[in-house]
Scaffold this active site. Structure first.
Site, PDB file in Angstrom:
ATOM      1  N   HIS A   4      42.121 -13.648 -27.580  1.00 19.47           N
ATOM      2  CA  HIS A   4      41.717 -13.326 -29.057  1.00 19.47           C
ATOM      3  C   HIS A   4      40.132 -13.661 -28.860  1.00 19.47           C
ATOM      4  CE1 HIS A   4      40.680 -13.080 -33.073  1.00 19.47           C
ATOM      5  NE2 HIS A   4      41.126 -14.152 -33.435  1.00 19.47           N
ATOM      6  N   HIS A  16      46.125  -2.205 -22.121  1.00 16.62           N
ATOM      7  CA  HIS A  16      46.137  -3.360 -21.205  1.00 16.62           C
ATOM      8  C   HIS A  16      47.634  -3.884 -20.767  1.00 16.62           C
ATOM      9  CE1 HIS A  16      41.728  -3.794 -20.988  1.00 16.62           C
ATOM     10  NE2 HIS A  16      41.559  -3.364 -22.207  1.00 16.62           N
ATOM     11  N   ASN A  53      35.806  -6.638 -19.601  1.00 21.51           N
ATOM     12  CA  ASN A  53      36.081  -5.715 -18.814  1.00 21.51           C
ATOM     13  C   ASN A  53      35.341  -5.522 -17.475  1.00 21.51           C
ATOM     14  OD1 ASN A  53      37.907  -4.560 -20.552  1.00 21.51           O
ATOM     15  ND2 ASN A  53      36.749  -3.102 -21.421  1.00 21.51           N
TER      16      ASN A  53
END
Ligand code: HDE
Length: 703
Positions: free
Chosen positions: A351, A86, A159
């Site tokens: 996170h 990413h 995603n």
């Protein structure tokens, strides 16, 4: 007197901890770029930054030039390690507004209270490419959202594809090593069309479901604003009464789900590698904000971690929307561009372990591994353990964490007792009960024998890929066939192609046979998945026109064109939040006075991929400029809405485009009807009826 600094034009930012206005819109950078004079990092004013200190004007440079050394040393260290995956991303700020409809399932205030507005920062990314790679490559897109809630930060790091390549986090380095460029030559960049990727996924068949999504139109989105987003894993929500439910998170784009044509994606990668980030930044600047509704599929938490036979801990499986409808619980609007790419987009640290009361994790083995990885990766990427102090990562609530020292510590902590229990700091900081907002995990029984194994329910790798493929329209299936054929056609190892064909044979024999024909290989025989219940929600083609805000309509014109007609069309287009761009043979201004039109693109700088529709204005002089022919033919080939008014039709006809083809609109003048039809055609995204004829020339025939 020094020249007065221009007042900062960016949106008014929050107030700094010391009370001053923060210039960049981020909390805490009050010392950056303050004062009118150029200084060293130590605040010393400088008389010159254009010449190094030398022994004479031709002489050697002197080591004593502390300004030169500071400037170059800092420059040498400007880059930080890019994200392992990413790396290529773009982001925006925005607001999440809760509908209050999730109150029965979660106590998280930002989801449960109607009308509560929570600031967010969302970063979109490709997975495989390096930071400088192209936006439109075939790849999965990251869809990561940081909610700065008043109970602390919640990150949903998802995603645009609802399933993942692997079931167990321990396989992540394997899939990433296989998909990244070959280690010997570092090629190819940002794509999966190579031997090592197909070697791995043809052997590791739990990747099959994710791969078929990648090979579908989902792998080449039109823009960030037209992508769906998914949290993938099953989460556990907890309500006020302590009752739990299992949920999957969804982002539903208000602009509809749209993708590029493969040829468009390839052209864009060369012509405008910044295609997606440009669309987002320009759109926000023009007021065409990006919008999604947030939704949840809710499944009972009955102790089985499964629903209708689907193992909810298996991240390679979806729950079809027909079985558990997506219930809408809020709306996300991205409405502010970052002020500084590095400070915000690059330094943001997501996170999966950033959770708030009311949202908990499950035993999904992929999710469990992620809970370790995201903290760990920031230590290298952001140079130590204090990255949560960076303005973009700071929660918008008080922090009192007893974490001390470490690289790049920017806080000046007070007190002498950063430990608990203590008496020297009056026993502070206090710990909070659940009622006081403390994050108290819902007790859940955990038992078992330590084994390296998956449950047997993880073993079916083919039923859902078959469901996905068979739920698509014929046209979308054609795109899937073309994508597999292209990617495997780029592999060199025959054995890898044959093995992947065996995988396809287990999904669907029609799919396998068409790809095999395209590769010139025999189709292997296998037992494909039998009848499956289809999920129409998986297709992204709709026959209801969607909104067109943020879309672009190109109008071919010259000085002789009907400029008043262009203005009328512009007014209609702007009303819908879209943009009209004038394309002319050369730059400058067409006409004068009230009818004048500024040329936005010349034939040299325009390329079809930028436009959602191309129209030729009446009165435009025919030209045999090949660039115009390419522009029109590409737009036609990519099934975009096209049109002309008046004698503009002759220019379309000269490029072989006539009104008998679907999606070609002709009018005498720009009357209301012409504009309305054009915008409805853009709202459908493509003239889908034109597409099969174009596809027929690109896809191997069905056997
Ligand atoms: Fe990530 N992933 N991931 N991932 N991921 C990272 O974190 C990792 C996974 C996703 O815009 C890294 O800060 C492991 C699933 C996004 O900054 C790293 C595993 C999903 C982003 C990492 C996974 C994602 C990342 C790289 C298997 C979809 C970009 C830099 C256990 C639900 C976030 C960083 C951004 C980034 C590890 C699996 C999405 C290395 C080990 C599944 C959107 O920590």
């Amino acid at each position: 007197m020094p020249p007065r600094r221009k007042k900062d034009q960016s949106a008014p930012g929050p107030t700094s901890p010391t009370g001053g206005e923060v210039r960049s819109g981020l909390a805490g950078d009050v010392h950056a770029q303050a004062g009118d004079y150029l200084t060293t990092a130590q605040g010393l004013r400088l008389p010159d930054t254009d010449h190094a200190l030398k022994a004479g004007d031709r002489g050697p440079t002197l080591l004593e030039d502390f300004h030169l050394r500071e400037k170059i040393t800092h420059f040498d260290h400007e880059r930080i390690p890019e994200r392992v995956v990413h790396a290529r991303g773009a982001a925006a700020h925005g607001i999440f507004e809760s509908y209050g409809t999730a109150k029965s399932v979660t106590k998280a205030g930002f989801l449960s209270e109607k009308g509560r507005r929570t600031p967010v920062f969302a970063r979109f990314s490709t997975v495989l490419g390096s930071r400088g790679s192209a936006d439109t490559v075939r790849d999965t897109r990251g869809f990561a959202v940081k909610f700065y809630t008043d109970e602390g930060n919640f990150d949903l790091v998802g995603n645009n594809i609802p399933v993942f390549f692997i079931q167990d986090g321990i396989k992540f380095p394997d899939i990433v090593h296989a998909a990244k460029p070959r280690p010997d030559r570092e090629i190819p960049q940002a794509q999966s069309a190579h031997d090592t990727f197909w070697d791995f996924v043809s052997l590791h068949t739990e990747a099959t479901h994710h791969v078929i999504w990648n090979m579908s139109d989902r792998g080449i989105p039109r823009s960030f604003r037209t992508m769906e987003g998914f949290g993938i894993h099953t989460f556990r929500l907890v309500n006020d009464a302590g009752a739990t439910s299992l949920v999957k998170f969804h982002w539903k784009p208000l602009a509809g789900i749209h993708s590029l044509e493969w040829e468009e994606a390839q052209i864009a990668a060369g012509v405008d590698p910044d295609f997606h980030r440009r669309d987002m930044a320009d759109g926000i600047e023009a007021g065409a904000f990006l919008e999604w509704e947030f939704g949840i599929q809710v499944m009972p938490d009955d102790g089985t971690d499964s629903f209708e036979g689907i193992d909810l801990l298996d991240p390679t499986k979806i729950v079809p929307e027909e079985l558990a409808p997506v219930q809408l619980i809020g709306k996300l609007t991205l409405d502010r561009n970052p002020t500084n790419y590095f400070a915000e987009t690059e330094q943001v640290a997501f996170h999966t372990g950033n959770l708030v009361p009311g949202i908990e994790v499950t035993n999904d083995p992929l999710m469990q591994a992620r809970l370790f990885s995201y903290l760990d990766t920031q230590l290298t990427r952001l140079g130590g353990p204090n990255f949560a102090q960076l303005p973009i990562n700071r929660p918008h609530v008080p922090v009192n964490d007893m974490l001390r020292d470490g690289m790049h510590q920017t806080a000046v902590h007070t007190g002498v007792a950063p430990y608990r229990p203590n008496s020297l700091d009056d026993g502070r900081p206090l710990v909070a009960t659940a009622d006081e907002g403390g994050y108290v995990q819902t007790p859940r029984p955990i038992e078992g024998t330590a084994v390296r194994a998956n449950p047997t329910s993880f073993e079916d790798h083919f039923t859902q890929p078959a469901m996905f493929y068979r739920s698509l329209t014929e046209l979308e299936q054609g795109h899937v066939v073309a994508a597999y054929t292209f990617e495997l056609g780029k592999c060199f190892e025959q054995a890898i192609k044959e093995r992947q064909l065996e995988v396809l044979a287990r999904i669907d024999s029609g799919l396998c046979e068409q790809v095999a024909t395209g590769l010139g290989l025999p189709a292997p025989k296998a037992d494909p998945v039998g009848d499956v219940t289809l999920s129409p929600a998986l297709s992204q083609i709709s026959d209801v026109p969607g909104p067109i805000a943020g879309r672009k309509i190109g109008v071919v014109a010259d000085a002789g064109s009907d400029l008043a007609g262009i203005e009328k069309l512009r007014t209609a287009v702007l009303k819908e939040g879209a943009t009209l761009l004038v394309i002319a043979p050369v730059g400058g201004v067409l006409g004068r006075g009230a009818r004048k039109q500024v040329v936005d693109r010349t034939l040299l700088t325009a390329r079809s991929i930028e436009f959602d529709a191309v129209v030729v204005a009446g009165g435009t002089t025919p030209t045999n400029d090949i660039k115009l022919v390419i522009l029109l033919q590409e737009a036609f080939r990519h099934s975009k809405a096209m049109g002309a008014w008046g004698d503009g039709a002759a220019i379309l006809a000269a490029a072989g485009i006539t009104s008998d083809a679907p999606g070609v609109l002709l009018g005498d003048t720009v009357v209301k009807r012409f504009s309305a039809d054009l915008m409805a055609a853009v709202g459908l995204h493509r003239a889908w009826d034109r597409a099969p004829a174009v596809m027929a020339s690109a896809v191997p025939p069905a056997v």
